[in-house]
Design an enzyme around this catalytic site. Sequence first.
Site, mmCIF file in Angstrom:
data_model
loop_
_atom_site.group_PDB
_atom_site.id
_atom_site.type_symbol
_atom_site.label_atom_id
_atom_site.label_comp_id
_atom_site.label_asym_id
_atom_site.label_seq_id
_atom_site.Cartn_x
_atom_site.Cartn_y
_atom_site.Cartn_z
ATOM 1 N N CYS A 122 0.900 -1.237 -0.157
ATOM 2 C CA CYS A 122 0.059 0.124 -0.026
ATOM 3 C C CYS A 122 0.920 1.271 -0.011
ATOM 4 C CB CYS A 122 -1.048 0.077 1.239
ATOM 5 S SG CYS A 122 -0.141 -0.077 2.706
ATOM 6 N N LYS A 195 -6.452 -9.349 10.604
ATOM 7 C CA LYS A 195 -6.218 -7.863 10.490
ATOM 8 C C LYS A 195 -7.654 -7.534 10.003
ATOM 9 C CE LYS A 195 -3.684 -4.287 8.194
ATOM 10 N NZ LYS A 195 -2.479 -4.125 7.062
ATOM 11 N N ARG A 217 -10.525 -0.737 2.127
ATOM 12 C CA ARG A 217 -9.866 -2.262 2.070
ATOM 13 C C ARG A 217 -10.989 -3.365 2.684
ATOM 14 N NH1 ARG A 217 -4.532 1.011 3.965
ATOM 15 N NH2 ARG A 217 -3.955 1.794 1.901
ATOM 16 N N GLU A 233 -9.081 -17.825 9.607
ATOM 17 C CA GLU A 233 -7.839 -17.161 9.083
ATOM 18 C C GLU A 233 -6.560 -17.455 10.050
ATOM 19 O OE1 GLU A 233 -7.219 -15.437 6.857
ATOM 20 O OE2 GLU A 233 -9.151 -14.484 6.289
ATOM 21 N N LYS A 248 -4.659 -7.480 15.096
ATOM 22 C CA LYS A 248 -4.569 -6.115 14.712
ATOM 23 C C LYS A 248 -5.900 -5.606 14.207
ATOM 24 C CE LYS A 248 -2.040 -2.853 11.761
ATOM 25 N NZ LYS A 248 -1.400 -2.587 10.637
ATOM 26 N N SER A 274 -1.981 2.770 15.381
ATOM 27 C CA SER A 274 -1.632 4.137 15.555
ATOM 28 C C SER A 274 -2.738 5.062 16.056
ATOM 29 C CB SER A 274 -1.232 4.742 14.025
ATOM 30 O OG SER A 274 -2.506 4.354 13.332
ATOM 31 N N TYR A 313 3.828 1.976 19.726
ATOM 32 C CA TYR A 313 4.640 3.121 19.117
ATOM 33 C C TYR A 313 4.804 3.797 20.806
ATOM 34 C CZ TYR A 313 2.602 2.686 14.892
ATOM 35 O OH TYR A 313 2.148 2.205 13.556
#
Length: 325
Positions: A122, A195, A217, A233, A248, A274, A313
Amino acid sequence: MIEQKLRPRRMRISENVRAMVRETNLSAKDFVYPMFVIPGENKKEEISSMPGCYRYTVDLAVKLAKEIYELGIPSVEVFGLPEYKDEIGSSAWDMNSPVQRAIKAIKEAVPELVIIGDVCLCQYTSHGHCGQLCGHYVDNDATLKLLQKVAVSQAQAGADIIAPSDMMDGRVAAIREALDENGFINVSIMSYAVKYASGYYGPFRDAADSAPQFGDRRAYQMDPANSREAMKEVELDLAEGADIIMVKPALAYMDIISKVRDRINLPVACYNVSGEYAMVKAAAANGWIDEKRIVLETLTSMKRAGADIIITYHAIDAAKWLMEK
């Protein structure tokens, strides 16, 4: 007066007692720090939607990697902004791109630091989607061939772990095949197996310049309403050879982390993404919360839910705060 024989509060009476009986212990060793690398030299750009996070040129990324390792954080995951984009994202496997150069330079400077390469397209495609397009549809099988090139290029640069985040069907098997055929049998795969198509990714797309130019997406990332599908999955990626399974985002998906942990015996990772980070930083900047307390509580809850590895982060700050305890 009623006699109280059972008093759970006895085990909370002091910090030392609480520490003795604590069920979940957080450590800097649990963390992976995500790094963003950019073209050029001696540049450090703050990411406006992620206060305290920056994009670094390779030379400064190496300095940061040394600091991270000295804090006891064992791993970094490298993301990058390329010098050029095209329809198929060919800069993603260009050995002169910032990600490959950063992986190589960091591995040479800090050989014991575990380097994870994010495999997706991406950031590298002109349209911002995670694979090769056929009209407005991402062609799954054509994309697998491109992901193989990205994975091998990152392994050649020195990545210890490859982390495919694209959500194409069959990509773990395709990447495992490509790695093995090129002699990288000891390079692991940490699959973004679960995800979700989440609203929590917004600041990352600012950081990596990876927002799609049309649509979204949801045709390949998972529906946030689904739990049983997550287990499917996971089972597919296990069968294809994944070494680590990731969930995620993390904060709104603690139930999924717990279910995955109960289901498998492999390491489980989660990505404290994020948007989760930005919300904490915004509230802290306004004086509404105690940032240190909230961050450590949140990360501890992710580990308590079952995550062995936490990509966050907050890693640098959290590692420093844990040193103070």
